[in-house]
Design a protein around this motif. Sequence first.
Motif, PDB file in Angstrom:
ATOM      1  N   TYR A  24       0.864  -1.184   0.000  1.00  0.00           N
ATOM      2  CA  TYR A  24       0.000   0.000   0.000  1.00  0.00           C
ATOM      3  C   TYR A  24       0.898   1.231   0.000  1.00  0.00           C
ATOM      4  O   TYR A  24       1.588   1.513   0.990  1.00  0.00           O
ATOM      5  N   ARG A  28      -0.656   3.231  -5.180  1.00  0.00           N
ATOM      6  CA  ARG A  28      -1.763   2.292  -5.019  1.00  0.00           C
ATOM      7  C   ARG A  28      -2.978   3.013  -4.447  1.00  0.00           C
ATOM      8  O   ARG A  28      -4.110   2.802  -4.890  1.00  0.00           O
ATOM      9  N   ILE A  32      -6.561   3.010  -6.108  1.00  0.00           N
ATOM     10  CA  ILE A  32      -7.736   2.506  -5.378  1.00  0.00           C
ATOM     11  C   ILE A  32      -8.790   3.592  -5.236  1.00  0.00           C
ATOM     12  O   ILE A  32      -9.978   3.374  -5.481  1.00  0.00           O
ATOM     13  N   GLU A  33      -8.329   4.773  -4.844  1.00  0.00           N
ATOM     14  CA  GLU A  33      -9.269   5.845  -4.532  1.00  0.00           C
ATOM     15  C   GLU A  33     -10.050   6.288  -5.765  1.00  0.00           C
ATOM     16  O   GLU A  33     -11.267   6.416  -5.727  1.00  0.00           O
ATOM     17  N   ARG A  35     -10.583   4.608  -8.456  1.00  0.00           N
ATOM     18  CA  ARG A  35     -11.418   3.506  -8.926  1.00  0.00           C
ATOM     19  C   ARG A  35     -12.730   3.447  -8.138  1.00  0.00           C
ATOM     20  O   ARG A  35     -13.813   3.402  -8.714  1.00  0.00           O
ATOM     21  N   TRP A  36     -12.627   3.495  -6.820  1.00  0.00           N
ATOM     22  CA  TRP A  36     -13.850   3.368  -6.012  1.00  0.00           C
ATOM     23  C   TRP A  36     -14.730   4.609  -6.098  1.00  0.00           C
ATOM     24  O   TRP A  36     -15.950   4.530  -6.041  1.00  0.00           O
ATOM     25  N   TRP A 929      -3.274  -2.823   5.735  1.00  0.00           N
ATOM     26  CA  TRP A 929      -3.230  -3.505   4.436  1.00  0.00           C
ATOM     27  C   TRP A 929      -2.417  -4.793   4.548  1.00  0.00           C
ATOM     28  O   TRP A 929      -2.844  -5.852   4.109  1.00  0.00           O
ATOM     29  N   HIS A1015     -11.962   4.075   0.820  1.00  0.00           N
ATOM     30  CA  HIS A1015     -11.424   3.486  -0.405  1.00  0.00           C
ATOM     31  C   HIS A1015     -10.681   2.193  -0.098  1.00  0.00           C
ATOM     32  O   HIS A1015     -10.900   1.167  -0.733  1.00  0.00           O
ATOM     33  N   LEU A1016      -9.831   2.271   0.899  1.00  0.00           N
ATOM     34  CA  LEU A1016      -9.077   1.085   1.308  1.00  0.00           C
ATOM     35  C   LEU A1016     -10.045  -0.007   1.753  1.00  0.00           C
ATOM     36  O   LEU A1016      -9.875  -1.181   1.424  1.00  0.00           O
ATOM     37  N   GLU A1018     -13.143  -0.519   0.827  1.00  0.00           N
ATOM     38  CA  GLU A1018     -13.825  -1.119  -0.326  1.00  0.00           C
ATOM     39  C   GLU A1018     -12.912  -2.111  -1.042  1.00  0.00           C
ATOM     40  O   GLU A1018     -13.352  -3.174  -1.489  1.00  0.00           O
ATOM     41  N   GLU A1019     -11.639  -1.744  -1.153  1.00  0.00           N
ATOM     42  CA  GLU A1019     -10.687  -2.598  -1.857  1.00  0.00           C
ATOM     43  C   GLU A1019     -10.538  -3.935  -1.127  1.00  0.00           C
ATOM     44  O   GLU A1019     -10.571  -5.002  -1.751  1.00  0.00           O
ATOM     45  N   LYS A1023     -11.876  -7.748  -2.392  1.00  0.00           N
ATOM     46  CA  LYS A1023     -11.027  -8.944  -2.418  1.00  0.00           C
ATOM     47  C   LYS A1023     -11.674 -10.054  -1.606  1.00  0.00           C
ATOM     48  O   LYS A1023     -11.651 -11.217  -1.975  1.00  0.00           O
TER      49      LYS A1023
END
Length: 1113
Positions: A24, A28, A32-33, A35-36, A929, A1015-1016, A1018-1019, A1023
């Motif tokens: 992380y 990244r 991630i941010e 994208r979400w 993470w 964001h983290l 959601e990622e 997964k």
Amino acid sequence: MTQQTHPDGPAREHAADDGPAHRYNAARADDIERRWQSVWADRGTFVQPNPGEEGFDASRPKFYCLDMFPYPSGAGLHVGHPEGYTATDIICRYKKMSGFNVLHPMGWDAFGLPAEQYAIQTGVHPAETTRTAIDNFRRQLQRFGFCYDWSREFATIDEDYYRWTQWVFVKIYGSWFDTDAGEGAGRARPIEELVEEFESGKREIRVNPDAAEHDGQVRSRRFGAWASLSEDDRRLVLDSYRLAYLGEQTVNWCPKLGTALANEEVIDGKSERGGYPVFRKPLRQWMFRITAYGTRLLDDLPKLDWPESTRTQQAEWIGRSEGAEVSFELVDGPEGAAGELLVYTTRPDTLFGATYMVVAPEHPLIEAHLSVGAPGADAAELMAYVTSARNRTDVERQESKEKTGVFTGIEAINPLTGDRIPVWCSDYVLMGYGSGAIMAVPAHDERDFEFARAFGLPILDVVLPRTEAVIVRAASVATPAERDDRHWAAFAADLLGLMMSDDDAAPSEFNDRFDWALHLVRTRRSSEQVVAMQTPGSPAADVPGAVGMNRGTTRVVWLDALEELGAATHAATEELFAGRQRAVNRGEAYAAPGVAAYSVRPAEGACVALELDGLATAEAKERATSWLEDAGLGRRKVNYKLRDWLFSRQRYWGEPFPIVFDENGHHHAVSEDSLPVALPALADYQPVESDEPVPLLGKATDWVSTTAGEAGVPGLDETARVTREVNTMPGWAGSCWYYLRYCSPGAGDRFVSLDSERYWMLSPRPGVTRDEALRSGTFDETTQQLGGVDLYVGGAEHAVLHLLYARFWHKVLFDLGEVSTPEPFHKMFHQGLITSYAYQRADRSLVPVDEVEERDGAHVEIATGEHVTQITAKMSKSLRNVVNPDDVIAEFGADTFRLYEMYMGPLEQSKPWDTRAIGGMYKFLQRLWRVVVDEQTGELKIADATDERLDRELHRAVAKVGDDIERLAFNTAIAAMIELVNSATQKLGATGEGTALTREQIEKLALIACPFAPHLAEEVWAKLTAGTDLDGTLASERPWPGYDPAKLVDDEVEIAVQLKGKVKARVTVPANLDQNALQEMVLAMPEVAALIDGLTVRKVIAVPGRLVNIVAT
RNA sequence: GGGCCCGUGGCGGAAUUGGCAGACGCGGCGGAUUUAAAAUCCGCUUCUCGGUGACGGGAGUGAGGGUUCGAGUCCCUCCGGGCCCACCA
């Protein structure tokens, strides 16, 4: 080796390291941010449907959470904005997960002076700069991943919005305040109803007696039947009632800004914006009769869940005071002027001591007096004084508090003493408050005292100070023993202490209270109220028989009394013993025995004798007021510091007034369906610096000059020529009702749709169902709450501006039945200021942060080597300590930024920004993470077996994070998550390759982290759920995780064993022991037995789960 | 001048109702890992006295006093800082 320590120092390298493929890091986080954020936008995750719309779930409770919408400036967001916005984001996400329908909107407060000033500087039209700024603000806010319902976004400059702002103005313009309605508190009603009352004869036709814009002469005018009145007379009367009116009043005029300003916008005599000088100037301007709402704005304050300080500030700004209006007869008053001078006083009981009067330079009496040559005075001097007072700015007026003034040549008669007293003119009396004239009682008012001293006016004591009164009285009742030199001080001081105590048991009458105190002192009873002064070394301890109050006043009373009776006045005390009279000022004398709080001189020539002797102030005021009313010399009066709200500005960038003037100069409101009155696109918006107002819209000549038909004015001939109002509304207009528009931003037929407003604003409270709340109308008797926005977060700087104005508009709309709650904002919360470090030289001058370095643990100015101290200061360009959120996000990501600002400290506190500390939050997210994701493969690391200890910590964290969010304690919520993640990290083992959490545990962790680092979360969630039943769901859409209460309590607890309050040992005992069992078990323990060996146990206090305290000697 | 709020390690802060002061983070020190560094992980970090050491003693929430078995928390006085209002009769 030196080290840069200033906040915006060089970029930190660790933030951009390479590391394993799936670590992380900033890159990244950025991926991630973004994208979400696009997933949320595409899915409409945070779009909240209204009642009746598709997807609306009526079974859920509602939560309306509002941020103060920003003023989009060219500079972009600063770090202060996201503080409040992150806080509300966390709450809203949490509430949404907890099953609420959440209204969380955002928009733009875009009209106003700064945008216009900026446009003038850059030469770019404000419409353009403002739109650019809005786009930039939106981009920045969206980069934080805030869960706003962007479908509700609007700006106050949108025609579709300000059309309704103008509509509200027309509503207020078309209303009057009926002081008799609304259960005595008063209520706004449509102006047509007033006309009906006038026509039917139900209401006497006269100018509104409370109208600030008219003097007594206009107010006392009598009118005939309504039908017989001229248009001008009808307008004179109606306008005096309208809640929005054109009034000629002394206002704050700022030549630099080229506009008049509201009182609230003037700080220390300078404009709030820009800090330019402000003058007092009589101008004809649009005003709101906010004073009519003074009582209600004040009375509803305690029912609001607002910070105490903000409520106090509003209450003080409203400044209600009770007193009397008193009429003084003028001797040889100016011709044509009424032969009386009206004053307002809060101390009618001091009327005996009124030895002169003062009128403000702007007072009409002065004008009238000068017009006849000011007989009895130096007319030139008076004229010069009045002129110079007018030309002085407020700053200049306030700069020296030294009193200035001129005798007017006029004399008045004190109705109680029959004395002729002079009338002076001075600028320490303000035209805007009361009647602009005062009776001066120099003996009991500090300002009057200074003035009297400066001009040699007589000072007459009429209220005996309490201390003196008690001592005089004490001297008359003291026994020989009490008069003994050693006991006298103690005796009198005890009496004083009791007399001045705020004890409920004490009688209110001075005489009774004295007897009560005397009784207590003589019987020396140690009641709850009276305790012995035990302070060693204090003066009291040295005085035999001293008895004091265990109250705040004790010491003060003591010192006062001892000073009073000490060396300086000992001789005077002796005189009192001798029964001699005590002289006060002009030779007036108090009667020796039975002297109390008041001394009264006979009223020569007064028709009725007023007896105030011996009364406490409150009662004396009451009696004096009644006497004045009986004698026809005055009336009871409530006054407010709050003035009517000056609502017009002579600038361009604001809402135009929906008002036109006909050829007779009469104003007319534009009809509702002709709104909006669009702001004309002016190319030349340069202000004219002038001593006279020059409204900029006057330049739009085609727009200004039009016909009644064109403008949409009902009741006028279509072809009639009309002129548009060229003033604009102030920047506050748009923010007065934006929270209502959010409820239904698209509503075309109404400013807010009825259903949406009822749903979002009229909240059912705990214990009250929604139906019940609706049925009971608006006010919830059970909880004493008034409805409104559930949580409003924003800066404290608006305590008396926006927050007062919005309440006023809301109350008018409420009275007119347009909204369902009497208050707009139920709960208010102010986030603290984010400050920055700065450095200070020994001479207290400031050094910019980049000119300072750290050497050997001390801060040193680079150029001179001088030692400087680190302090906190507001971020400012000159100190070069302003932080740009974009930079921080680029370096660490939005999740880290959010976490950092929430972790700095309590939300309401002001806190210094420390760039170095951000790394701590960044590392926390990295660890979180790493606990669940394999940094090499990107696969989840799922443990097979549940670690019981870790599971307890997890459940505890779930419970704590939820609780802490509820009480807006985000810093401690984050600390709880850090502790959990640290424990889990240890479980990974030295190599970091092991596993720590099971699938179920990771789920919970992701969900509680979601409001903070969405964001983290959601990622991780994605997964975790890939390929399961929950595949495709979002963490943001999941319910808030539950916890097992059983896991919050341990079987065994460690408690402290104290010996006489000092911790001597710690022992582990079963958690479920009750008090007795705990005590027994602990006392039986060998290590405890050893502690008390040889001692006698006097007492044992056992608190289960906490400690056992043994008192032994 | 008036009103309100706040004083806890080197720093930001924690202690939710009067019950084990210093959670958590920053900074600092030490260690593991590494050719080395970064990164990561682990440990220590209120002050002070004694002891090589594990450890033990004492003091400690701006200062002083009070209430209490027990005070960062409640009360009083003083000191220091911040915010707001400020000629409102």
